[in-house]
Design a protein around this motif. Structure first.
Motif, PDB file in Angstrom:
ATOM      1  N   THR A 111      -6.609   8.506  -1.837  1.00 37.97           N
ATOM      2  CA  THR A 111      -7.460   8.592  -3.031  1.00 37.97           C
ATOM      3  C   THR A 111      -7.963  10.014  -3.199  1.00 37.97           C
ATOM      4  N   TYR A 124       0.833  -1.200   0.000  1.00 40.07           N
ATOM      5  CA  TYR A 124       0.000   0.000   0.000  1.00 40.07           C
ATOM      6  C   TYR A 124       0.874   1.259   0.000  1.00 40.07           C
ATOM      7  N   THR A 148      -2.189   2.275  10.849  1.00 36.37           N
ATOM      8  CA  THR A 148      -2.159   0.821  11.033  1.00 36.37           C
ATOM      9  C   THR A 148      -1.913   0.458  12.493  1.00 36.37           C
ATOM     10  N   ASN A 184      -7.490  -2.858  12.213  1.00 37.77           N
ATOM     11  CA  ASN A 184      -8.484  -3.445  11.309  1.00 37.77           C
ATOM     12  C   ASN A 184      -8.935  -2.502  10.198  1.00 37.77           C
ATOM     13  N   ARG A 185      -8.859  -1.196  10.470  1.00 38.98           N
ATOM     14  CA  ARG A 185      -9.390  -0.237   9.499  1.00 38.98           C
ATOM     15  C   ARG A 185      -8.352   0.766   8.996  1.00 38.98           C
ATOM     16  N   LYS A 241      -5.659   0.567   7.052  1.00 37.80           N
ATOM     17  CA  LYS A 241      -5.331   0.540   5.627  1.00 37.80           C
ATOM     18  C   LYS A 241      -6.459   1.132   4.786  1.00 37.80           C
ATOM     19  N   THR A 242      -7.686   0.806   5.155  1.00 36.31           N
ATOM     20  CA  THR A 242      -8.844   1.327   4.412  1.00 36.31           C
ATOM     21  C   THR A 242      -8.921   2.845   4.509  1.00 36.31           C
ATOM     22  N   ILE A 243      -8.720   3.375   5.716  1.00 34.62           N
ATOM     23  CA  ILE A 243      -8.751   4.835   5.909  1.00 34.62           C
ATOM     24  C   ILE A 243      -7.613   5.497   5.125  1.00 34.62           C
ATOM     25  N   SER A 244      -6.429   4.862   5.157  1.00 31.40           N
ATOM     26  CA  SER A 244      -5.281   5.388   4.408  1.00 31.40           C
ATOM     27  C   SER A 244      -5.596   5.485   2.928  1.00 31.40           C
ATOM     28  N   ILE A 245      -6.187   4.431   2.390  1.00 30.05           N
ATOM     29  CA  ILE A 245      -6.522   4.416   0.971  1.00 30.05           C
ATOM     30  C   ILE A 245      -7.518   5.534   0.650  1.00 30.05           C
ATOM     31  N   CYS A 246      -8.478   5.759   1.533  1.00 30.89           N
ATOM     32  CA  CYS A 246      -9.467   6.834   1.334  1.00 30.89           C
ATOM     33  C   CYS A 246      -8.790   8.206   1.328  1.00 30.89           C
ATOM     34  N   VAL A 301       0.212   5.968   6.852  1.00 29.31           N
ATOM     35  CA  VAL A 301      -0.172   4.546   6.807  1.00 29.31           C
ATOM     36  C   VAL A 301       0.328   3.807   8.048  1.00 29.31           C
TER      37      VAL A 301
END
Length: 525
Positions: A399, A145, A383, A388-389, A391-396, A379
């Motif tokens: 993005t 990521y 992490t 649990n979340r 990576k998802t928040i980082s991607i958001c 990131v």
């Protein structure tokens, strides 16, 4: 399980390749949009391929082809590196980039095209992406990521595409700085800082970097300072520290021996003395910091730089509060990254030319590493705080940054495109058979280069020196009913133009019809 891991690696590899391909396609798009060149870009071609020298004399006619000839390699002058090196001794840059450009132009003699220089930049753009990806892989703990986000934000940045579309040595410099960083980083990672392979690679990169741009020395200084101190105080390897320092010095000495003019450029050349003066002038710090940090905000991360810094700060404070610690321990590799990025950025901030948005090129060698610092920090902290979340928040978050970059790309944030120059060439093409005069100031003949592509469209141009005592004497011009005059903007310009009008009984007035960067165009009738 083995098959699943193998499949995941293949998917990741395909994603990375797809991202690079998309970034190259985008780079080609902006290169295709490029309609003109900065005078420094013209100088890249001129000093790489010069045949006779573009120095018109007062009262001299030159054809458009005479002008164009100075920007391409003529038959019989291919691979003339001795002349390329000689030309750079008159300027303030080392010769390696010009030799590379001359090589490409030598493979296409008789042709002057933007694609010759842009091809060089695209190659170094792709190499920079690959090297940055490898650096991110090491510093990000092989977190795909972090690597993907870093490469995406670097390769879709208007600042970096501006480096691709600017036909100068800065994309090549960026690649060599990143390569040097990777070589040092791998040595730090393995604690084998004085291995023979490392020293050979380091000396070679030092040699090539020095001969590409003198800012490489700034980058190398902070690398070498950190590595020497690490060997000396952390590893207690005094001998290794001296061997490393000797090899750094040796690489620089080899470069100076290869190109002795470098010492004059650095210590006595106008850019060297300007840079030294700027460095010690504390009064300019506020303006310079405002400019270069503003470039980060506007052209690198497209109005998200301060937001990302705020996110980092909030995450850092939260980490300290939740984990009950005030220290976020950095690895030796991350400290190395921080030291090189901040050191280079601050020194160049103090010494580079303040030519507004064009100054974006000077900090390019650390833009990718800056992005890596931000992405790995956000990131990593997310992490740790939210396993649990995170990576998802980082991607958001990233993005969102990428979307802002795309908006920047769509909003003409890529520099050095010059769409207006298409119309300028069309103007010259329409009037190619007319009588053309270029009134110039001999102390600033380089300004003629800014109009070189336009002038090359004319059948012929008559040059007049602005302060010459000689009046217009050419028979064809004295009997002309209409003349188009390019006039450099100087105090004596109006007086010289009046003399041209007085010399020709068929002409009674001058109408300003076009403006260029350094010259105005008048129609004399």
């Amino acid at each position: 399980m083995e098959n699943s891991k193998f499949a995941s690696k293949k998917i990741l590899k395909a994603i990375f390749i797809a991202v690079i391909v998309l970034q190259v396609i985008a780079a080609l798009y902006f290169c295709e949009k490029k309609q003109g060149t900065h005078y420094d870009e013209k100088y890249s071609y001129y000093s790489s391929n010069v045949t006779n020298g573009l120095h018109p004399s007062d009262g001299e006619w030159m054809s458009g082809e005479d002008i164009r000839r100075e920007f391409y390699v003529s038959d019989g002058y291919e691979f003339n590196y001795k002349m390329v090196n000689l030309m750079q001794t008159y300027d303030v840059h080392p010769p390696l980039y010009y030799n590379v450009l001359h090589t490409v132009c030598s493979l296409t003699p008789g042709i002057y095209s933007k694609w010759q220089g842009l091809l060089v930049n695209i190659i170094f753009f792709v190499l920079s992406l690959i090297i940055l990806g490898r650096i991110a892989d090491i510093l990000g703990g092989k977190n795909p990521y972090i690597t993907l986000i870093t490469m995406a934000l670097f390769g879709f940045s208007p600042a970096i595409y501006s480096g691709v579309t600017f036909i100068r040595m800065y994309m090549m410099l960026t690649f060599l700085c990143l390569l040097s960083f990777l070589i040092h980083l791998k040595a730090l990672e393995k604690d084998e800082a004085i291995g023979a392979k490392f020293l050979i690679y380091m000396v070679a990169t030092t040699y090539l970097g020095f001969l590409t741009h003198y800012y490489f020395i700034v980058f190398l200084f902070f690398e070498a300072a950190y590595m020497s101190l690490y060997l000396l105080f952390k590893q207690k390897k005094i001998k290794a520290s001296f061997i490393y320092g000797g090899c750094v010095t040796g690489g620089l000495l080899l470069a100076v021996i290869s190109y002795p003019a470098s010492l004059r450029h650095i210590f006595r050349g106008y850019r060297g003395t300007e840079a030294i003066g700027s460095f010690f002038d504390l009064g300019n710090l506020k303006d310079r910091a405002g400019l270069f940090i503003g470039l980060l905000q506007e052209y690198l991360l497209c109005n998200t730089f301060y937001i990302l810094l705020l996110v980092l700060l909030v995450l850092y404070v939260s980490y300290g509060y939740i984990k009950k610690t005030k220290n976020f321990i950095l690895s030796k590799e991350m400290i190395f990254l921080v030291a090189v990025v901040l050191g280079y950025f601050l020194v160049v901030l103090k010494t580079a030319l303040m030519n507004y948005e064009e100054a974006v090129r000077y900090e390019m060698p650390v833009y990718g590493l800056m992005i890596l610092l931000i992405t790995s920090g956000i990131v990593g902290l997310l992490t740790e705080l939210l396993p649990n979340r995170g990576k998802t928040i980082s991607i958001c978050i990233f993005t969102m940054v990428l979307v802002f970059q795309f908006v920047g790309l769509a909003s003409d944030k890529v520099l050095f495109i010059y769409p207006e120059e298409r119309k300028e060439r069309e103007f010259a093409d329409i009037h190619s058979k007319e009588d053309i005069i270029y009134i110039y100031n001999h102390t600033n003949q380089w300004m003629i280069w800014d109009n070189a592509e336009e002038l090359s469209e004319y059948d012929k141009i008559y040059f007049m020196e602005m302060n010459s005592a000689e009046n217009l004497s050419d028979e064809s011009l004295l009997n002309s009913n209409r003349i188009y005059a390019y006039v450099m903007r100087y105090e004596a310009a109006d007086e010289r133009l009046e003399k041209v009008i007085e010399s020709n009984p068929n002409i009674t007035n001058a109408a300003l019809i076009e403006k260029r960067l350094y010259a105005d165009i008048y129609e004399l009738r």
